[in-house]
Design a protein around this motif. Structure first.
Motif, PDB file in Angstrom:
ATOM      1  N   THR A  37     -24.705  37.874 -48.743  1.00 26.85           N
ATOM      2  CA  THR A  37     -25.293  36.533 -48.812  1.00 26.85           C
ATOM      3  C   THR A  37     -24.206  35.475 -48.670  1.00 26.85           C
ATOM      4  N   LEU A  38     -23.136  35.614 -49.436  1.00 30.92           N
ATOM      5  CA  LEU A  38     -22.048  34.644 -49.362  1.00 30.92           C
ATOM      6  C   LEU A  38     -21.360  34.697 -48.005  1.00 30.92           C
ATOM      7  N   SER A  39     -21.189  35.885 -47.462  1.00 25.16           N
ATOM      8  CA  SER A  39     -20.571  36.032 -46.153  1.00 25.16           C
ATOM      9  C   SER A  39     -21.383  35.305 -45.081  1.00 25.16           C
ATOM     10  N   ARG A  40     -22.702  35.437 -45.138  1.00 23.12           N
ATOM     11  CA  ARG A  40     -23.561  34.746 -44.170  1.00 23.12           C
ATOM     12  C   ARG A  40     -23.416  33.227 -44.291  1.00 23.12           C
ATOM     13  N   VAL A  41     -23.274  32.736 -45.506  1.00 22.81           N
ATOM     14  CA  VAL A  41     -23.112  31.287 -45.717  1.00 22.81           C
ATOM     15  C   VAL A  41     -21.780  30.817 -45.152  1.00 22.81           C
ATOM     16  N   ILE A  42     -20.685  31.480 -45.510  1.00 22.88           N
ATOM     17  CA  ILE A  42     -19.375  30.981 -45.094  1.00 22.88           C
ATOM     18  C   ILE A  42     -19.119  31.165 -43.602  1.00 22.88           C
ATOM     19  N   HIS A  43     -19.906  32.013 -42.954  1.00 20.04           N
ATOM     20  CA  HIS A  43     -19.777  32.174 -41.504  1.00 20.04           C
ATOM     21  C   HIS A  43     -20.825  31.372 -40.738  1.00 20.04           C
ATOM     22  N   GLY A  44     -21.590  30.552 -41.456  1.00 17.99           N
ATOM     23  CA  GLY A  44     -22.532  29.651 -40.797  1.00 17.99           C
ATOM     24  C   GLY A  44     -23.832  30.273 -40.350  1.00 17.99           C
ATOM     25  N   HIS A  45     -24.144  31.471 -40.838  1.00 20.94           N
ATOM     26  CA  HIS A  45     -25.384  32.146 -40.451  1.00 20.94           C
ATOM     27  C   HIS A  45     -26.528  31.890 -41.427  1.00 20.94           C
ATOM     28  N   ALA A  46     -26.208  31.282 -42.558  1.00 19.88           N
ATOM     29  CA  ALA A  46     -27.211  30.909 -43.561  1.00 19.88           C
ATOM     30  C   ALA A  46     -26.737  29.620 -44.223  1.00 19.88           C
ATOM     31  N   GLY A  47     -27.686  28.882 -44.751  1.00 21.93           N
ATOM     32  CA  GLY A  47     -27.356  27.623 -45.391  1.00 21.93           C
ATOM     33  C   GLY A  47     -27.120  27.771 -46.880  1.00 21.93           C
ATOM     34  N   ILE A  48     -26.680  26.684 -47.469  1.00 23.23           N
ATOM     35  CA  ILE A  48     -26.522  26.617 -48.925  1.00 23.23           C
ATOM     36  C   ILE A  48     -27.910  26.388 -49.511  1.00 23.23           C
ATOM     37  N   SER A  49     -28.381  27.311 -50.299  1.00 19.39           N
ATOM     38  CA  SER A  49     -29.688  27.169 -50.950  1.00 19.39           C
ATOM     39  C   SER A  49     -29.521  26.326 -52.208  1.00 19.39           C
ATOM     40  N   PRO A  50     -30.623  25.776 -52.722  1.00 14.69           N
ATOM     41  CA  PRO A  50     -30.520  25.054 -53.994  1.00 14.69           C
ATOM     42  C   PRO A  50     -29.950  25.936 -55.112  1.00 14.69           C
ATOM     43  N   ASP A  51     -30.323  27.207 -55.142  1.00 17.71           N
ATOM     44  CA  ASP A  51     -29.798  28.105 -56.174  1.00 17.71           C
ATOM     45  C   ASP A  51     -28.291  28.287 -56.043  1.00 17.71           C
ATOM     46  N   LEU A  52     -27.804  28.459 -54.820  1.00 16.09           N
ATOM     47  CA  LEU A  52     -26.364  28.599 -54.619  1.00 16.09           C
ATOM     48  C   LEU A  52     -25.657  27.298 -54.969  1.00 16.09           C
ATOM     49  N   ALA A  53     -26.259  26.171 -54.620  1.00 13.73           N
ATOM     50  CA  ALA A  53     -25.661  24.876 -54.954  1.00 13.73           C
ATOM     51  C   ALA A  53     -25.490  24.737 -56.468  1.00 13.73           C
ATOM     52  N   ILE A  54     -26.483  25.159 -57.224  1.00 16.61           N
ATOM     53  CA  ILE A  54     -26.395  25.101 -58.689  1.00 16.61           C
ATOM     54  C   ILE A  54     -25.319  26.054 -59.195  1.00 16.61           C
ATOM     55  N   ARG A  55     -25.238  27.237 -58.614  1.00 18.35           N
ATOM     56  CA  ARG A  55     -24.211  28.201 -59.039  1.00 18.35           C
ATOM     57  C   ARG A  55     -22.814  27.666 -58.749  1.00 18.35           C
ATOM     58  N   LEU A  56     -22.651  27.005 -57.600  1.00 15.68           N
ATOM     59  CA  LEU A  56     -21.348  26.412 -57.277  1.00 15.68           C
ATOM     60  C   LEU A  56     -20.988  25.328 -58.288  1.00 15.68           C
ATOM     61  N   GLU A  57     -21.993  24.531 -58.676  1.00 20.41           N
ATOM     62  CA  GLU A  57     -21.761  23.510 -59.693  1.00 20.41           C
ATOM     63  C   GLU A  57     -21.346  24.150 -61.017  1.00 20.41           C
ATOM     64  N   LEU A  58     -22.067  25.192 -61.416  1.00 21.34           N
ATOM     65  CA  LEU A  58     -21.742  25.881 -62.670  1.00 21.34           C
ATOM     66  C   LEU A  58     -20.359  26.519 -62.618  1.00 21.34           C
ATOM     67  N   ALA A  59     -19.916  26.884 -61.408  1.00 18.34           N
ATOM     68  CA  ALA A  59     -18.590  27.491 -61.235  1.00 18.34           C
ATOM     69  C   ALA A  59     -17.487  26.434 -61.158  1.00 18.34           C
ATOM     70  N   GLY A  60     -17.879  25.153 -61.246  1.00 22.92           N
ATOM     71  CA  GLY A  60     -16.891  24.086 -61.245  1.00 22.92           C
ATOM     72  C   GLY A  60     -16.430  23.646 -59.871  1.00 22.92           C
ATOM     73  N   VAL A  61     -17.271  23.904 -58.866  1.00 25.96           N
ATOM     74  CA  VAL A  61     -16.906  23.567 -57.486  1.00 25.96           C
ATOM     75  C   VAL A  61     -17.848  22.480 -56.982  1.00 25.96           C
ATOM     76  N   GLY A  62     -17.634  21.259 -57.427  1.00 29.19           N
ATOM     77  CA  GLY A  62     -18.483  20.143 -57.012  1.00 29.19           C
ATOM     78  C   GLY A  62     -19.823  20.170 -57.714  1.00 29.19           C
ATOM     79  N   THR A  63     -20.677  19.247 -57.288  1.00 29.62           N
ATOM     80  CA  THR A  63     -22.016  19.185 -57.875  1.00 29.62           C
ATOM     81  C   THR A  63     -23.020  19.833 -56.938  1.00 29.62           C
ATOM     82  N   ALA A  64     -24.145  20.226 -57.501  1.00 26.56           N
ATOM     83  CA  ALA A  64     -25.212  20.793 -56.673  1.00 26.56           C
ATOM     84  C   ALA A  64     -25.669  19.763 -55.641  1.00 26.56           C
TER      85      ALA A  64
END
Length: 95
Positions: A37-64
């Protein structure tokens, strides 16, 4: 207006994972998602979902909201490159 917004996965890869020295497998594990899932996102084959955006925020990497804005800007820039059908205004200027 920027015409060709970068895919948010590219930003995640170039501006977050690479500088931190975190591999995709480790980042996926920390975010609680599948490596593919993450590989598809970072290679541009899938988008950032709202759930991933929230997880990134929880991980301290910007806001959702930041990640979702990047995704929206990317999708709008992609849509603007496609030919759109003729559209008739829904409201007339006649009072």
């Amino acid at each position: 207006m920027m015409k060709n917004h970068p895919h948010p996965g590219e930003i995640l890869r170039e501006d977050v994972l690479l500088p931190l020295g975190i591999e995709v497998t480790e980042a996926a594990k920390r975010l609680g998602i599948a490596r593919t899932t993450l590989s598809r996102v970072i290679h541009g084959h899938a988008g950032i979902s709202p759930d991933l955006a929230i997880r990134l925020e929880l991980a301290g990497v910007g806001t959702a909201r930041f990640w979702m804005t990047l995704q929206t800007n990317f999708e709008l820039s992609q849509s603007r490159t496609r030919i759109q059908p003729k559209v008739i205004p829904l409201q007339s200027n006649v009072a």
